[in-house]
Design a protein around this motif. Structure first.
Motif, PDB file in Angstrom:
ATOM      1  N   ARG A 100     -82.069 -18.771 -94.414  1.00 15.19           N
ATOM      2  CA  ARG A 100     -80.615 -18.673 -94.344  1.00 15.19           C
ATOM      3  C   ARG A 100     -80.176 -18.951 -92.918  1.00 15.19           C
ATOM      4  N   VAL A 101     -79.376 -20.032 -92.745  1.00 12.47           N
ATOM      5  CA  VAL A 101     -78.981 -20.534 -91.423  1.00 12.47           C
ATOM      6  C   VAL A 101     -77.482 -20.356 -91.279  1.00 12.47           C
ATOM      7  N   ARG A 102     -77.079 -19.788 -90.149  1.00 14.63           N
ATOM      8  CA  ARG A 102     -75.656 -19.658 -89.838  1.00 14.63           C
ATOM      9  C   ARG A 102     -75.221 -20.890 -89.055  1.00 14.63           C
ATOM     10  N   ARG A 113     -75.690 -21.196 -94.614  1.00 17.44           N
ATOM     11  CA  ARG A 113     -76.302 -22.203 -95.495  1.00 17.44           C
ATOM     12  C   ARG A 113     -77.679 -21.697 -95.925  1.00 17.44           C
ATOM     13  N   THR A 114     -77.953 -21.829 -97.203  1.00 19.91           N
ATOM     14  CA  THR A 114     -79.253 -21.451 -97.751  1.00 19.91           C
ATOM     15  C   THR A 114     -80.082 -22.708 -97.943  1.00 19.91           C
ATOM     16  N   VAL A 115     -81.200 -22.775 -97.238  1.00 16.66           N
ATOM     17  CA  VAL A 115     -82.083 -23.950 -97.281  1.00 16.66           C
ATOM     18  C   VAL A 115     -83.361 -23.544 -98.014  1.00 16.66           C
ATOM     19  N   PHE A 116     -83.718 -24.302 -99.037  1.00 14.95           N
ATOM     20  CA  PHE A 116     -84.936 -24.046 -99.810  1.00 14.95           C
ATOM     21  C   PHE A 116     -85.863 -25.237 -99.645  1.00 14.95           C
ATOM     22  N   VAL A 202     -79.135 -28.580 -89.996  1.00 17.28           N
ATOM     23  CA  VAL A 202     -80.045 -27.509 -90.389  1.00 17.28           C
ATOM     24  C   VAL A 202     -81.091 -27.329 -89.297  1.00 17.28           C
ATOM     25  N   THR A 203     -81.250 -26.141 -88.794  1.00 21.05           N
ATOM     26  CA  THR A 203     -82.267 -25.860 -87.796  1.00 21.05           C
ATOM     27  C   THR A 203     -83.644 -25.908 -88.433  1.00 21.05           C
TER      28      THR A 203
END
Length: 367
Positions: A100-102, A113-116, A202-203
């Protein structure tokens, strides 16, 4: 009536090549043509993920981009409660599948943002960037050579070139200089540097989760040695032996043998040397015991080693440090003019002393 037979299942089992296994699962693999998701065995057979976490990961992986996958959104889609879903998401985040990235939008609003990632181990491998248009670059630097003549098939199928239109005779031009010899072929140009990928919002994902608890196969550190007194004396040895032998009166589990008592005596002597009271040592060694107690000597050794108190500080270490005293010169009253001045002894002030000295000098001169 007889039991109804599933003929479709029987036919599918008959089509499986080879003999069927006598036990275990039998797979009937029918290829999917639509509405399917590819799931890796590293996720489906993950040894440290719970079945709930694996199921939540498969559910998230099957959803299209932009679908909400928060705790409440997944609880509305699944039968599990919010607590189990939150625990499953924490497991996936710990092993790198979910992050989960802010992120801050150009408008100033902060969103999450939720990155899977379906294969987090692939992110740790170095990616090879292919050099674009390498054959074209090499072809442009080749030396000019004689063009090969057309083959027999090409001569038959090639169309004749159209005749050029007649043009008026051009004006006479001066003779052109002789052509210079063709340059020697240049070596291939060096490979151009790889083009960096475009920046992404996205980090990068953190490395895989490193568990704090080592695996069972990891080598264990050697145990700490049993403490020993700095100055062993017969009195300490006798008191420690008596304390260990008396433990069975307070806890029947600590019925120790003579060999165990001889091995544990230095540890109890170290406690007694550090001014630990025997009742306190007995209470620490015999309270909060595991049930059942299988190795009393090992438990006593562990507690004597891990709970060893520090030595008592001396009397001079407990006193507050003395502040440095500042010498203050007392006030005195002048015997001649009653002026107040500072001096360690009573007498006259500076002006009176100077006046008396000047008058004495004048009297001496007049005489």
């Amino acid at each position: 009536m007889d039991t109804q037979q599933n003929t479709a299942l029987t036919r599918a089992l008959a089509e499986i090549p080879g003999p069927l296994p006598a036990r275990g699962v039998i797979h009937i693999a029918i290829p999917h043509t639509d509405r399917f998701t590819v799931v890796g065995n590293h996720l489906a057979q993950h040894p440290d993920l719970s079945c709930t976490a694996v199921g939540i990961a498969v559910r998230i992986q099957s959803l299209p981009q932009g679908v909400e996958v928060g705790i409440k959104a997944l609880a509305a889609r699944c039968r599990e409660g919010e607590k189990r879903i939150a625990a499953a998401l924490r497991e996936l985040e710990a092993f790198g599948y979910l992050q989960r990235v802010r992120d801050r939008l150009p408008s100033g609003r902060t969103i999450t943002r939720t990155v899977f990632c379906n294969q987090p181990t692939a992110l740790l491998r170095p990616r090879q960037t292919a050099s674009p248009r390498r054959p074209a670059v090499a072809a442009t630097h080749q030396a000019p050579g004689p063009a090969p003549g057309p083959g027999p098939a090409e001569e038959l199928t090639a169309a004749p070139a159209p005749a050029p239109d007649p043009a008026p005779d051009p004006a006479p031009t001066p003779p052109s200089p002789s052509p210079s010899p063709s340059p020697s072929p240049e070596p291939d140009m060096p490979e151009p540097p790889p083009v960096p990928p475009p920046p992404s919002f996205v980090t990068p994902l953190p490395p895989l989760f490193v568990p704090l608890v080592p695996p069972p196969t990891a080598p264990k550190p050697p145990p700490a040695p049993l403490p020993r007194p700095n100055e062993p004396t017969p009195e300490l040895d006798r008191a420690a032996t008596a304390l260990l032998s008396d433990l069975r009166r307070h806890a029947p589990q600590f019925t120790l043998s003579e060999t165990d008592i001889r091995q544990l005596v230095p540890g109890v002597a170290a406690w007694l040397e550090r001014a630990a009271h025997p009742d306190a040592i007995r209470r620490i060694l015999t309270t909060d015991l595991p049930h059942p107690l299988r190795h009393p000597a090992k438990l006593l050794k562990h507690r004597l080693t891990a709970l060893l108190p520090p030595p008592l500080p001396g009397a001079h270490e407990l006193t507050a440090p003395a502040r440095p005293r500042i010498a203050v010169t007392p006030f005195q009253t002048c015997d001649g003019c009653d002026r107040v001045f500072r001096s360690p002894t009573p007498g006259h002030c500076r002006d009176c002393r100077e006046h008396r000295a000047h008058r004495s000098e004048a009297t001496r001169t007049a005489a």
